[in-house]
Write a protein that holds these residues in place. Structure first.
Motif: not given
Length: 321
Positions: A171-176
């Motif tokens: 998977a690919w995530f955007a962490l912010q």
């Protein structure tokens, strides 16, 4: 979007930027661990040399060389002169402590990887991964995945977010700001943004533990021994009315078959060891055959008359006088 104009870098230019690129790479690695990267951390993570490699034409040259159309024109991707690149993003990964369930503030770390969507005639055709080759300290194409959906999903990563590649869940995530947003859900099961603390991270598979060597030599050897013992038992239990030739053939047939099977080395085994086992079984078969022949000769020899042995000794004594 930026149109790639193929150019060829000279050796002099490569040598001039090598030292600066090495320094930039090591500086970024020193600051690789972070809890939730801020906008400043994400924005400075693309070295100028990597950006020049991607937008200056060298990436297009390598894409055509490795992943372009083949001689038949049927396999590969047609990277035309209208090939463009999307936004460049630095890739993060989970830290080992976070994957192990250890409480830590450093949940992600920087990788020596940058991803960029590739477009041809304004249509996404795949995702390219660029890295800094450790030996030459120069940017190179590491991978190209001809996946339109993947390129679309990773084309708009928020500037203040870290792009996390979760290999365990593919998977690919955007962490912010401690919030995890799925860009490519993979096997994570996450369909909408969620607090990082509420998401179960899947550790990547341990490839080292998956490889195990199982030899088939032991079962084959055991089978050969069983066949050999069966041959011996068969030879001992044969009725005496069978002729010597037939008994010898029956006794030698099974050991020969066992030797043939044993001689074929198991996968990954030794041919020399198989040959030694074959020779040993062959010698055993010959010994059994000779024993049976001696038994048959003794059985066919006329029985001695009572007192014949004593009479023979008396005649021998008289001759010696």
């Amino acid at each position: 979007m930026r149109t790639i104009r193929p150019t060829i870098s000279t050796a002099a230019r490569r040598g001039a930027i090598a030292a600066a690129l090495l320094a930039a790479a090591f500086v970024s690695v020193q600051a690789s661990s972070t809890a939730a990267p801020s906008a400043a951390e994400s924005l400075g993570s693309v070295p100028a040399e990597v950006k020049e490699f991607i937008t200056g034409g060298e990436l297009l040259v390598e894409l055509r060389d490795v992943y372009g159309l083949d001689a038949s024109g049927e396999r590969g991707t047609d990277f035309t002169d209208e090939t463009e690149t999307g936004e460049i993003s630095r890739v993060f990964a989970w830290t080992d402590d976070y994957l192990a369930g250890i409480e830590t503030e450093d949940v992600v770390r920087l990788l020596n990887e940058w991803i960029v969507p590739i477009l041809v005639d304004d249509e996404p055709v795949g995702l390219a991964t660029v890295w800094i080759q450790p030996e030459t300290v120069l940017p190179e194409l590491a991978l190209f995945v001809p996946d339109r959906e993947l390129a679309l999903a990773l084309s708009e990563v928020p500037d203040a977010a870290a792009l996390v590649h979760d290999e365990g869940a593919d998977a690919w995530f955007a962490l912010q700001d401690e919030t995890l947003t799925p860009l490519v859900a993979g096997r994570s099961g996450l369909e909408s943004p969620a607090p990082l603390a509420d998401v179960a991270i899947v550790p990547p598979a341990d490839d080292a533990g998956e490889a195990s060597t199982t030899s088939t030599g032991i079962p084959i050897a055991a089978g050969a021994v069983v066949l050999l013992l069966a041959a011996i038992a068969l030879a001992l239990l044969l009725p005496s009315r069978l002729g010597p030739a037939r008994r010898a053939r029956l006794a030698a047939a099974v050991p020969r078959e066992a030797a043939t099977r044993e001689a074929a080395p198991a996968e990954g085994g030794s041919a020399a060891a198989g040959l030694r086992r074959e020779q040993s079984l062959t010698r055993t078969g010959r010994q059994i055959k000779r024993a049976l022949e001696r038994e048959e000769l003794a059985a066919e020899r006329p029985a001695a008359k009572p007192g014949a042995a004593r009479l023979g000794r008396m005649l021998k004594q008289r001759r010696s006088r």
